[in-house]
Design a protein around this motif. Structure first.
Motif: not given
Length: 410
Positions: A61, A59, A108, A24
């Motif tokens: 991914k 996240l 995210g 990040s």
């Protein structure tokens, strides 16, 4: 027969594990508490990545697809590889991101992809995911896009408007290695794209004549990744390449990924992967360059083969190779020299420099700073403590390297 969404997610999330450049930026420019919308970059969650200030963020991914028109010898997703293939549409990635967020699983998205049809076609789909998340759904969480260097500059610019961080992989540390193992890729093109990206990032930090910020562009900067151990590059060559990347393109991070042998590999590739300790030592050396004032050339100067010592961390290895510069006086030495003392970190050195303005620093005072007295003692002197000259000590290495019979606590 088309694979289910869960089956494709299993394939493409597993394929993304080879990409190490996932971290990040710590950006809070889109925090939903201030501007409304979905997502936040400041909350807590599953630890998939760390922000620069030490916070964990989660996240999603994944790869958009593991199909690829390129045939890079070191890549498991190369066109000639016999792996199970899968592909998401941009709408499916958007849906997955939002649903994982709503279930409080992520904060995210890290999105990369193999190259399908063309670089521009693939980049268009990556940008579409970020654009739809931001504009259609008001997603304010962290987005990291892996960009394609030979894609249209207009697409790369649009990617920077929606992503918090962008990254372009240099793949291998030397141009020779890239030509040998990935002849379809050009080192010059990769670096040209990184240079253009740096200019846009710096321009995004400027302000207009009225003092208002200009159009934001990748506020978390750019990063890259290089594979370690696939070619014959030494640690000295790897660190030299990293030094040039940091200096020329203002990178936030260079990530090092130890080569992992792949099925049906080219005969040019090594049969075994390099020791993971090598990857760890490279990260430590990288840290010394970025925060401790070391030059990459001096970190490996004591090794004729250009390789880092796997048994000792680079800072300690440098100190043992430069014994004449020690011991260092805790009360008189400049900050730059204190940072080179094994066992003294950034916080400890800052505290020492601040405290010695008001009184004498003694050896026992270091314990209050959570400093290992055992590691520091041979390299410092102060009131009440002066070690023997390091040039007369031939047993120092054995003090820090455990014997084969000694069980490691780690």
């Amino acid at each position: 027969m088309k694979k289910s969404l869960s089956a494709r997610l299993a394939i493409l999330s597993d394929a993304a594990k080879y990409d190490a450049s996932c971290a990040s930026s710590g950006s809070n420019k889109r925090d939903s508490s201030a501007s409304g919308g979905l997502g936040s970059t400041t909350g807590n969650g599953i630890c998939h990545a760390y922000t620069p200030d030490g916070r964990c963020i989660s996240l999603l991914k994944i790869l958009l697809t593991n199909f690829c028109i390129y045939d890079c010898a070191y890549c498991i997703n190369r066109s000639s590889s016999n792996v199970e293939r899968a592909r998401f549409t941009p709408d499916e990635v958007v849906w997955l991101t939002l649903e994982f967020y709503r279930r409080n699983c992520i904060e995210g998205l890290f999105l990369s992809s193999g190259i399908i049809r063309s670089s521009d076609h693939t980049m268009e789909q990556l940008v579409q995911v970020a654009r739809d998340l931001r504009l259609k759904h008001g997603f304010r969480g962290y987005i990291h896009l892996k960009t394609i260097p030979d894609a249209s500059p207009a697409l790369l610019e649009e990617a920077g408007l929606y992503a918090d961080r962008l990254s372009i992989n240099v793949e291998l540390p030397t141009e020779t290695g890239l030509k040998q193992y990935a002849p379809e890729k050009e080192a010059a093109g990769i670096r040209r794209a990184m240079g253009e990206m740096r200019l846009k990032i710096e321009a995004g930090k400027d302000r207009t004549h009225t003092g208002r910020p200009t159009r934001r562009f990748s506020p978390g900067g750019q990063s890259t990744q290089m594979i370690v151990g696939a070619d014959g590059a030494s640690d000295q060559q790897i660190l030299s390449s990293s030094s040039g990347l940091y200096g020329s393109y203002g990178l936030r991070r260079v990530y090092y990924s130890a080569f992992s042998p792949i099925p049906d590999a080219s005969a040019l590739l090594p049969v075994k992967s390099p020791p993971l300790q090598r990857e760890h030592r490279l990260y430590q050396a990288d840290w010394l360059f970025r925060f401790y004032g070391f030059d990459f050339s001096e970190i490996t100067a004591g090794r004729a083969d250009g390789m880092l010592d796997l048994e000792l961390d680079p800072k300690l290895a440098w100190a043992l190779d430069n014994r004449a510069q020690f011991p260092v006086d805790l009360n008189l030495a400049p900050r730059e020299m204190l940072l080179r003392v094994p066992g003294l970190g950034l916080k400890a050195v800052t505290a020492i420099v601040s405290a010695r303005r008001h009184g004498v620093i003694r050896l026992e005072d270091l314990a209050r700073l959570n400093v290992s007295i055992r590691k520091v003692r041979p390299f410092v002197k102060t009131v009440g403590w002066s070690p023997a000259s390091l040039t007369d000590r031939h047993d120092l290495r054995t003090l820090f390297v455990p014997s084969p019979q000694q069980m490691s606590l780690f």
